[in-house]
Design a protein around this motif. Sequence first.
Motif, PDB file in Angstrom:
ATOM      1  N   PRO A   1      -0.458  -0.740  -2.813  1.00 34.65           N
ATOM      2  CA  PRO A   1       1.013  -0.172  -3.857  1.00 34.65           C
ATOM      3  C   PRO A   1       0.973  -0.102  -5.107  1.00 34.65           C
ATOM      4  CG  PRO A   1       1.561  -2.276  -1.521  1.00 34.65           C
ATOM      5  CD  PRO A   1      -0.349  -2.087  -1.741  1.00 34.65           C
ATOM      6  N   VAL A   2       1.658   1.472  -5.098  1.00 33.67           N
ATOM      7  CA  VAL A   2       1.365   1.172  -6.667  1.00 33.67           C
ATOM      8  C   VAL A   2       2.893   1.111  -6.964  1.00 33.67           C
ATOM      9  CG1 VAL A   2      -0.469   1.912  -6.532  1.00 33.67           C
ATOM     10  CG2 VAL A   2       0.889   3.419  -6.185  1.00 33.67           C
ATOM     11  N   VAL A   3       2.963   1.137  -8.636  1.00 35.86           N
ATOM     12  CA  VAL A   3       4.651   0.696  -9.177  1.00 35.86           C
ATOM     13  C   VAL A   3       3.864   2.064 -10.109  1.00 35.86           C
ATOM     14  CG1 VAL A   3       5.932  -0.170 -11.176  1.00 35.86           C
ATOM     15  CG2 VAL A   3       4.930  -1.854  -9.645  1.00 35.86           C
ATOM     16  N   GLN A   4       5.539   2.541 -10.215  1.00 30.59           N
ATOM     17  CA  GLN A   4       5.496   4.184 -11.017  1.00 30.59           C
ATOM     18  C   GLN A   4       6.939   3.685 -11.256  1.00 30.59           C
ATOM     19  OE1 GLN A   4       7.919   6.760 -10.464  1.00 30.59           O
ATOM     20  NE2 GLN A   4       8.468   6.659  -8.492  1.00 30.59           N
ATOM     21  N   PHE A   5       7.408   4.361 -12.642  1.00 28.54           N
ATOM     22  CA  PHE A   5       8.689   4.108 -13.977  1.00 28.54           C
ATOM     23  C   PHE A   5       9.587   5.334 -13.664  1.00 28.54           C
ATOM     24  CE2 PHE A   5       4.789   2.013 -16.046  1.00 28.54           C
ATOM     25  CZ  PHE A   5       4.937   1.358 -15.120  1.00 28.54           C
TER      26      PHE A   5
END
Length: 547
Positions: free
Chosen positions: A459-463
């Motif tokens: 899972p990745v985080v984005q802004f």
Amino acid sequence: MKQEAEYRLGWLLLVLVVFAGIGLRWPWPADEPRFALIAQEMVNTGQWLIPHRVGELYPDKPPIFMWAIAVLLWLKVPLKVAFLLPSALAGLGTAWLTVDLARRLHGPKVATWCLWLLAFTVQFSLQARTAQIDMLLVFWVTLGGYGIARHLLLGPAWGWYCLGFAAAGFGVITKGVGIIALFMLLPLLWHRTLRQNMGHRGWLGPLCLLAAIASWGLPMLWYAAHSHNPEAMAYRDNILFNQTANRYVHSLGHRQPFWYYLLEVAPLFWLPLSLLAPFLVKPWWRDRAKPALLLPLVMVLAILLFFSLSPGKRGVYITPALPWLALAIAPYLEDLARRTWPGRLMVGVAWALPVLLLIAAFVPKVKAQLPAGGLVFPLATAGAMLLALVLTRKQPPWRRWGLALAAFWAGFGLLGGPVLDGLRTPRDMMADVASRIGPQGLLALLDYKEQLALFADRPVVQFGFHSPMDAQRAAARDWVRQGPNYAVMGPKRNLQSCFALTEAQFIGRKHSADWYLVDAGQLVDGCEAGVTPAPLYQGPNYGLAGH
């Protein structure tokens, strides 16, 4: 060749064109990774009503196309197949509707010609092989026009009439502009006979249109009103207003001049129809009062004018006109065959295509990008096209064109897809990222591309896809400060003001940008001081790693 055999061969080649290479490549930018990612996110999170992209609401399109992919994924169809299958099936459905209408209006011979003209029009074949919304939109528009034409030309057929309006409604909740299916009604303004065919139950059509739109629109509106989620309400407003009238009138992207479609798109992407249409201007004008010709031509002209008036233009937008142009040309194909230049032009362009492919294969810049053994794709494909043209030298021009184009798409799908996959996807680059940050690493993407999240092994985080870049950098600053296993991946142009970039952090060049992987060790003092950080969104694990 007998007409029945030619008809069956046309369908066989169309199936080859549409399905060749499915399962042999991953989604390619620009649009395919986005829709594959959203569909996979629907399945993984159970959030189907409103699309999400890496945890954030996706505000640009209704969910119909993503649903089509997601249902296949839910049925355990592999992503490599599932993301392309809706467009392929929509292409076959569009061809069947067009050919069936040609058969009912003009007989089986014209229906066969219509099949060959449409199936091997460049833009139609391309879109049927591409995981974009547009081919599904073309199907809805064609079904809408088909239903209305069945009523006006072959009716009364109120069931088909209502289905036509319902299809236009499903087109609206697929991609806003599905309402263009109702351009089929424009000749009623001046054609008395057609107007008399409408009857007193015409009000049923708009009712079916609204019912189809409401099938998704009402649940979406209820959810937005009761969720107390500002993003859901913003999604509602964006879909209802910005993605319809406002985007059409005030489009900020893909701005092109009024004549863009007529002079830059149609001449190439509408081949071979664009070669034949100029020879038919006089016959069309002579027969303009015939309803079976008038309705298809009005659809073509209205679609072209509608999209030409909008400042924002992409070549794919006018694809819904192709079935109707093929339907308008097919009845005149026998007359065109007796003339010298239409056939010569078709065959001449058909010969030019493999020659250009051979030349392109040896252009140094192209050759340098191909992997080892990559030349097999252009050489074998061009060879198959040339062989098809040689073996059919005594056949009609449209058949030679169709066989040459079928050879091209078969070569592109079976050989080109696997060869170009490494160039068009970040699969290898994201595998390198995974090895660098290790199994315990936490990854955020700055100014991310959907394909990067799709191929991440975690899972990745984005802004925030539309967050201002200074706010994204402030969020990235705070992210990496949380610990040594927090990393950010982003393009050089957006990282370099906050991070000291060296060759050690370089990951690779993809999608016209140099990408770097950084952590707190490269953070520069004073990074976006005083800027409010953008919100954080986290997507699921899309599950592609290792496939």
